[in-house]
Every structure is written in C-alpha cells, then in structure tokens.
Design an enzyme around this catalytic site. Structure first.
Site, short mmCIF file in Angstrom:
data_model
loop_
_atom_site.label_atom_id
_atom_site.label_comp_id
_atom_site.label_asym_id
_atom_site.label_seq_id
_atom_site.Cartn_x
_atom_site.Cartn_y
_atom_site.Cartn_z
N ASN A 90 39.79 37.04 43.05
CA ASN A 90 40.79 37.86 42.24
C ASN A 90 40.09 39.46 42.25
O ASN A 90 41.13 40.30 42.09
CB ASN A 90 41.03 37.59 40.86
CG ASN A 90 41.81 38.11 39.95
OD1 ASN A 90 42.91 38.65 40.26
ND2 ASN A 90 41.35 38.83 39.19
N TYR A 156 44.54 50.05 50.99
CA TYR A 156 44.64 48.99 50.41
C TYR A 156 45.29 47.88 51.15
O TYR A 156 44.98 46.66 50.96
CB TYR A 156 45.29 49.25 48.85
CG TYR A 156 45.63 48.04 48.03
CD1 TYR A 156 44.40 47.58 47.22
CD2 TYR A 156 46.92 47.38 47.75
CE1 TYR A 156 44.63 46.60 46.21
CE2 TYR A 156 46.91 46.50 46.69
CZ TYR A 156 45.90 45.97 46.10
OH TYR A 156 46.00 44.78 45.08
#
Length: 244
Positions: A90, A156
């Site tokens: 995560n 990203y």
C-alpha cells in the site's frame, strides 16, 4: 476464526487506506504486521486498533525505496516469526507536476519508491511464503491513474501502471503455489493525498457523485485475502465510483 495464525504485512499502514486495511484484516482474524516509514505515532494508533479486536500486531519500519534495508528488516522478521501468509503493498508517494516542469528527481523518487518498492518488499518474502506451502495472498495497490493516466501525474501513472504489469506476471508464477496476486486501483479516496484538489469540481465527473472511503478499499482487500477469493488471481479491481 479460520485465519488465526496467519500474518499479513501491510505497508504504509500508519494512516489512511493502510490503517483501514490493517484494522479490517484484524477483524477478519489475521495477525497484522504494520509497516511505517516515518509516522511512528500513526503506526502506534494502527497497532492499538489491531489489538483492540483481539489480534496480534507488530510494527516494522523501513524505507520501501531502500532495497538493502527492506531485505535486512524483512528477512530478520521472518527469521524470528516465520513466513507471512500475505502482503498488502500500500505504501507509495506522489509528486505531481506537469511533465515539462517535472525534474529528474521528481521522476526518480516516484519510480524508485512506488515501482521499485514492489521488488524491494516482495522479493525477500516470496520464497518463504512458497516454502511454507500454505498458499497466500498478495494485494498490490495501484491507482486509477495507472489505468487511464492523469494530467500532472506522468511519473505516478508510470509507476502505478508498472505495478499492474508486475502483479499480473507474478500471479502467473505463483499460481501453482496457491498464492494469489491481485491489484486494486482506487480512484479518489478520502485521504490526505487529495486535500489540495478541487473536489467540488471533480465530484461532478464521478458517476456516483462522491469520493470513496478507506473502508471501502479495505473491504476489497478483505475479500481478496479471504478463503472465498482462492480462485481470484491476476485481476485488477477498480474502486472509483465509475470514474474514467
């Protein structure tokens, strides 16, 4: 509970989505290893939530971009406690800016943290999972940005798209070991990462007209880690309110 004795590592579990995932997995009966980078106070809060539901919790600290530190910390933990049953990747970062203004450092830091972190965290723990012969669950957190791209997030988006490909390949390799590997691609979720966005305008582009919650993402992780999801692998589960 059937999950008693199974431990799952959750990276970036000191707040937000990671904290919700760790708490939900504890409710499911898993013991949870709570990873954090710098937020010790947040990790302590997550640990308390895990313990409040009667599960074992422990803390582990490392920088997911630091390959040697990951290897040393994870191998040491496994040596003392045994193999993980699962891992939830995560932790990650974003450094958003238009591509012409993006510095080499902006690119490198996001790629080395988000994408290299896949190798750095999973490589030390996969073979012990295989050797344990107990199956397992790996869930990788990608993003809507990794599926469709997003303005100002070339670095990203590249890292999160790469995670989808890596997870799909690993799922093929580990399938015969009864270790499933899946990816979750959240859209806009109520966390600190979106505080600076024009949310009123963005909500109008989401068919469900709202943001998602960390608990909704955690619910998907809960399913993918369950015995009921034993035949689900190599998939990307999008949690985005219909936003594309």
């Amino acid at each position: 509970m059937t999950n008693t004795g199974r431990s799952i590592l959750v990276t970036g579990a000191s707040k937000g989505i990671g904290q919700a995932i760790a708490t939900r997995l504890a409710h499911d009966g898993f013991d949870v290893v709570i990873h954090y980078g710098r937020d010790w106070d947040g990790a302590q809060q997550t640990l308390q939530q895990v313990q409040n539901v009667g599960r074992e919790g422990s803390l582990i600290q490392f920088d997911i971009a630091d390959r040697m530190e990951c290897k040393e910390k994870i191998e040491s933990f496994i040596s003392e406690n045994g193999a993980f049953y699962g891992a939830i990747l995560n932790a990650g970062i974003a450094k958003d800016t238009a591509f012409p203004a993006m510095t080499a450092a902006d690119w490198d830091q996001v790629i080395h943290t988000n994408l290299d972190g896949f190798y750095n965290v999973l490589h030390p723990l996969v073979m012990p999972m295989v050797s344990a012969r107990k199956g397992g669950r790996i869930v990788v957190m990608s993003s809507l940005s990794g599926e469709v791209g997003n303005r100002g997030q070339t670095n990203y988006s590249a890292s999160k798209a790469g995670l989808i490909g890596a997870a799909k390949s690993l799922a093929v390799e580990l399938g015969k070991r009864k270790i499933t590997v899946n990816t979750i691609a959240p859209g806009l979720i109520e966390t600190q990462m979106i505080d600076d966005l024009p949310l009123d305008q963005i909500k109008k582009t989401i068919p469900l007209q709202r943001l998602g919650t960390p608990d909704e993402v955690a619910g998907a992780v809960s399913y993918l880690c369950s015995d009921e999801a034993a035949y689900v692998t190599r998939q990307v589960l999008s949690i985005n309110g219909g936003m594309y």
